[in-house]
Design an enzyme around this catalytic site. Structure first.
Site, mmCIF file in Angstrom:
data_model
loop_
_atom_site.group_PDB
_atom_site.id
_atom_site.type_symbol
_atom_site.label_atom_id
_atom_site.label_comp_id
_atom_site.label_asym_id
_atom_site.label_seq_id
_atom_site.Cartn_x
_atom_site.Cartn_y
_atom_site.Cartn_z
ATOM 1 N N ARG A 46 0.844 -1.193 0.000
ATOM 2 C CA ARG A 46 0.000 0.000 0.000
ATOM 3 C C ARG A 46 0.884 1.249 0.000
ATOM 4 N NH1 ARG A 46 -1.312 2.182 4.578
ATOM 5 N NH2 ARG A 46 -1.642 0.203 5.680
ATOM 6 N N TYR A 98 -16.252 16.662 -16.025
ATOM 7 C CA TYR A 98 -16.712 15.274 -16.098
ATOM 8 C C TYR A 98 -17.735 14.992 -14.995
ATOM 9 C CZ TYR A 98 -16.459 10.241 -15.151
ATOM 10 O OH TYR A 98 -16.777 8.939 -14.887
ATOM 11 N N ASP A 170 -6.994 18.558 -14.935
ATOM 12 C CA ASP A 170 -7.301 17.214 -15.426
ATOM 13 C C ASP A 170 -6.856 17.172 -16.887
ATOM 14 O OD1 ASP A 170 -8.451 14.913 -16.540
ATOM 15 O OD2 ASP A 170 -10.161 14.978 -15.179
ATOM 16 N N LYS A 195 -8.076 5.843 -19.747
ATOM 17 C CA LYS A 195 -8.381 6.318 -21.087
ATOM 18 C C LYS A 195 -7.168 6.171 -22.009
ATOM 19 C CE LYS A 195 -12.357 7.501 -19.203
ATOM 20 N NZ LYS A 195 -12.171 7.511 -17.752
#
Length: 378
Positions: A46, A98, A170, A195
């Site tokens: 982690r 978005y 972004d 993406k």
């Protein structure tokens, strides 16, 4: 090092122990220590994993940043960045952001006392007008999703620095191949790496890059504390996908230009949104701050009924959410990616029921145009 070379040779190349030219998948949760608290750089996955670390080093280099971070999704990356703020803080956000970002800001982060005002960040006067005493950052997309608005990132960062604000961009649509917001003055870049960076519809991931060690320490603390990290197999898939990002983005753009020019001439299309068109708002700014215009196009056919007919008539465009993959995708933002935004707000922004968004893939452009022709004529 030029971009295409950096995509392949940037970051950590291969494996020194075996000579493998690909970074191995370290499918491990914990690491043997030489003594209590005396580890070899890794103690628990982690906190850090060698495969994920290779990806994080690479994306930091590609975005010209100080440190990179890999998350389990784009929304995990965005949420972690917003966790830099405290109760009572305020953020300015791009208006046609978005839908997932809109949802987490208005429905989740708002419960912890972080507030936001949604404005047209392409209008610099709107920025100045909406800064409040408790404003801490400007969060923007350029190009935006789905109307592909262009914001002058360099000018925004000047306003932000003057008011002691962070600038967060972004960069999903443009990718680091076409645009590097940190070199324009931004402080943090986030990506839905699902993406274009992955590029093959086979991984869900998010990335963030910061421009200072101070922000890096803060974001790493949040990442480790909240645990939304990317696993080693998905990290490896991203490393593999990024190697071909350059040639893919060039082909995406080549196809998108041809399709945009076709759509502009079609009598069933009332409006086309594509930054590469000379009449697109802030086209010159896009030319100035980015090296390309990308592979996303939105266009309006006038009604939800017509849009639905187009989506059910296409053959080579896959009706699906997401974007940036080798296959062309098609969607209606009002019903899909932006359904979480209230209808009245969508209407204000121009996200109509007849608006169609396409992610132009790597198929032959003529096949895609013929497909759209028969669908629009249906």
């Amino acid at each position: 090092m030029r971009k295409k070379t950096q995509l392949i040779h940037g970051g950590i190349f291969g494996d020194d122990h075996t000579g493998a030219v690909s970074v191995p998948i370290f499918q491990v949760s914990t690491y043997k220590q030489d003594g209590p608290g005396n580890h070899r750089g890794y103690e628990y996955s982690r906190t850090g994993n060698p495969t994920r670390h290779a990806l994080e080093v690479l994306i930091a280099e590609l975005e010209s940043g100080q440190r990179g971070f890999a998350f389990a999704s784009g929304m995990a990356a965005t949420t972690a960045v917003f966790m830099l703020f405290n109760q009572g803080d305020h953020v300015l956000v791009t208006d046609d952001v978005y839908g997932g970002s809109f949802r987490v800001i208005t429905k989740v982060l708002s419960r912890f006392g972080i507030t936001a005002t949604f404005i047209d960040t392409s209008n610099l006067a709107e920025i100045e007008k909406n800064i409040q005493p408790n404003t801490k950052a400007i969060f923007l997309e350029s190009p935006t999703n789905p109307l592909l608005k262009i914001t002058d990132i360099a000018e925004i960062t000047k306003i932000a620095k003057k008011n002691n604000l962070l600038t967060i961009v972004d960069n999903t649509f443009a990718t680091p191949y076409w645009q590097n917001p940190l070199t324009l003055g931004a402080d943090i870049v986030v990506h839905s790496a699902t993406k274009y960076l992955g590029g093959h519809s086979d991984v869900v991931a998010g990335l963030a890059v910061v421009n200072s060690e101070e922000l890096g320490e803060k974001l790493h603390f949040i990442q480790n504390a909240t645990g939304g990290v990317l696993g080693p197999q998905d990290s490896w898939l991203l490393l593999r996908g990024i190697k071909t990002l350059g040639i893919r983005m060039e082909e995406h753009e080549y196809n998108a230009h041809k399709i945009a020019e076709f759509l502009v001439q079609h009598d069933q299309v009332s409006k086309v949104y594509y930054p590469g068109l000379v009449n697109h708002p802030n086209h010159e700014i896009a030319k100035k701050q980015a090296r390309g215009f990308g592979g996303m196009i939105s266009f309006d056919v006038g009604s939800g009924e017509k849009a639905a007919k187009v989506l059910t008539s296409v053959k080579y465009f896959t009706l699906a959410e997401s974007l940036g993959a080798v296959e062309s995708l098609i969607s209606i933002p009002a019903l899909m990616t932006h359904a979480s935004i209230p209808a009245e707000r969508r209407a204000e922004l121009g996200i109509t029921d007849g608006l169609i968004r396409i992610s132009v893939g790597l198929e032959d452009a003529e096949d895609l145009i013929e497909d759209l022709t028969q669908a629009l004529n249906a």
